[in-house]
Write an enzyme that holds these catalytic residues in place. Structure first.
Site, PDB file in Angstrom:
ATOM      1  NE  ARG A  28      -3.766  -2.276   1.263  1.00  0.00           N
ATOM      2  CZ  ARG A  28      -5.177  -2.221   1.280  1.00  0.00           C
ATOM      3  NH1 ARG A  28      -5.670  -1.165   1.379  1.00  0.00           N
ATOM      4  NH2 ARG A  28      -5.565  -3.299   1.359  1.00  0.00           N
TER       5      ARG A  28
ATOM      6  CD  GLU B  24      -2.150   2.744  -6.024  1.00  0.00           C
ATOM      7  OE1 GLU B  24      -1.158   2.424  -5.942  1.00  0.00           O
ATOM      8  OE2 GLU B  24      -3.163   1.901  -6.290  1.00  0.00           O
TER       9      GLU B  24
ATOM     10  CG  HIS C 142      -1.976  -1.202  -7.605  1.00  0.00           C
ATOM     11  ND1 HIS C 142      -2.512  -0.672  -6.702  1.00  0.00           N
ATOM     12  CD2 HIS C 142      -2.280  -2.428  -7.518  1.00  0.00           C
ATOM     13  CE1 HIS C 142      -3.075  -1.559  -5.586  1.00  0.00           C
ATOM     14  NE2 HIS C 142      -2.692  -2.630  -6.277  1.00  0.00           N
TER      15      HIS C 142
ATOM     16  CG  PHE D 108      -3.484  -7.232  -9.392  1.00  0.00           C
ATOM     17  CD1 PHE D 108      -3.174  -6.055  -9.679  1.00  0.00           C
ATOM     18  CD2 PHE D 108      -4.573  -7.809 -10.290  1.00  0.00           C
ATOM     19  CE1 PHE D 108      -3.957  -5.108 -10.601  1.00  0.00           C
ATOM     20  CE2 PHE D 108      -5.293  -7.018 -11.173  1.00  0.00           C
ATOM     21  CZ  PHE D 108      -4.840  -5.491 -11.172  1.00  0.00           C
TER      22      PHE D 108
END
Ligand code: NAD
Length: 347
Positions: free
Chosen positions: A235, A264, A296, A299
């Site tokens: 984070r 962000e 980001h 994932f």
């Protein structure tokens, strides 16, 4: 269920539609994020599906409730962007995807450490200019170096193991709930300050809470080892960006790799290549040769997108059938209710 998917990108649509083939929910895809202006579009929908940078404040939830929405389905693990107390007051269920692919994030983290430490990002840029000089690209072996892992949950545990078992590093960890299996494998739990003080490389994997906000601040940097490398795929607001910039300018910090950033929400997931970025801290970060930033994407694997789509739609099916919601997030599970600000949104 009639579901409006906010903030949807083409890849979200592909994976959600594939997972929906056997379920038959009525999915409508909408590119903007949900906020007070766009929430009214949910009129007549039973559910909305949102992502990490959507602002699901009390006001947004009130509008969604007026529209008839009964479920907010987060297609991510983090829920710090949702006012859970307000959702409860309004009778809206909130579901999430608690663990879609820890491997996706842990593998990306290892990639960032290797790229930063061995200056692969700089080598790539040089070679494209036919510059094959090696001066300035000297790295260090990982073996025997000390890696600090803060937060050894699903992702942090995999990172700790990768460095301990895969690279022969000494791994220090901190977590309020130490993992006995990691201890048995030789990973040593210490206080977070000790991790920050005693590591050559620190990787952050704890959640963002009022207690972990700016965990890496000016004090932690001052006490850290000379040349420390800091990696954050958790984070953005775990790190005080200005303190990191100062640490980079003074040379105290040897390098930083970030997949998440405090502010962000104003930048990530969009193509801003023709825009003038107004965030001066972010722009300053990008000027350092020893800083590597990704938007980001830790994932972002096929397996993770498939798991996110499957879990999200399964929650909607359970809701429709009146079954218990195994992935429900409730206000009392978490921190005292607070509305998120831009500086604490992401995850
Ligand atoms: P998890 O809940 O499995 O693990 C978090 C761990 O942090 C837990 O073991 C918890 O005890 C520990 N923790 C809590 N407070 C702590 C503190 N003060 N100090 C140290 N440890 C503390 O979560 P996870 O699935 O491993 O995810 C970790 C982080 O990665 C989350 O913040 C999540 O949002 C983020 N994430 C990022 C991406 C990405 O694409 N960059 C993708 C998924 C998850």
């Amino acid at each position: 269920m009639k579901t409006l998917v906010f903030g949807s990108k083409p890849y979200d649509r592909r994976f959600l539609e594939a997972a929906n083939a056997s379920r038959g929910h009525a999915l409508t895809f909408f590119e903007p994020r949900v906020d007070e202006a766009t929430a009214t579009l949910a009129v007549g929908f039973d559910a909305v599906c949102v992502f990490v940078n959507d602002t699901v404040s009390r006001r947004v939830l009130e509008i969604l409730a007026e529209c008839g929405v009964k479920v907010v389905a987060l297609r991510c693990a983090g829920y710090n962007n949702v006012d859970l107390a307000a959702a409860e007051d309004l009778g809206i269920a909130v579901v999430r995807v608690p663990a879609y692919s820890p491997n996706a994030v842990s593998e990306f983290t290892v990639g960032l450490v290797l790229a930063l430490d061995r200056k692969i990002h700089r080598a790539w840029a040089r070679v494209r200019e036919n510059n094959f000089a090696l001066e300035g690209l000297i790295g260090r072996n990982l073996e025997s170096r000390t890696i600090g892992v803060i937060g050894t949950g699903r992702i942090g545990a995999l990172v700790a193991r990768a460095f301990k078992l895969g690279f022969g590093c000494e791994v220090l960890a901190s977590d309020p709930s130490p993992d006995p299996e990691l201890v048995a494998e030789g990973i040593r739990y210490v206080e977070p300050e000790v991790v920050l003080r005693s590591s050559d490389i620190v990787s952050l994997h704890c959640p963002l809470t009022p207690g972990t906000r700016h965990l890496v601040d000016a004090k932690a940097i001052a006490e850290a080892r000379e040349g420390i490398l800091i990696v954050n795929t958790s984070r953005g607001a775990l790190i005080d960006t200005r303190a990191v910039i100062d640490g980079l300018k003074s040379g105290k910090i040897g390098g930083v790799a970030l997949d998440v950033y405090e502010q962000e929400a104003d930048l990530f997931f969009e193509d801003l290549s023709s825009e003038i970025i107004q965030d001066d801290d972010f722009q300053r970060l990008l000027t350092f040769p020893n800083v590597l930033v990704t938007g980001h994407q830790a994932f972002l694997t096929e397996e993770a997108l498939r798991a996110i789509a499957e879990t999200t739609l399964a929650s909607l099916t359970d809701f429709e059938a009146g079954r218990p919601l195994v992935n429900r997030v409730e206000a009392e599970q978490v921190r005292p209710p607070r509305i998120e600000t831009a500086s604490t949104k992401e995850g």
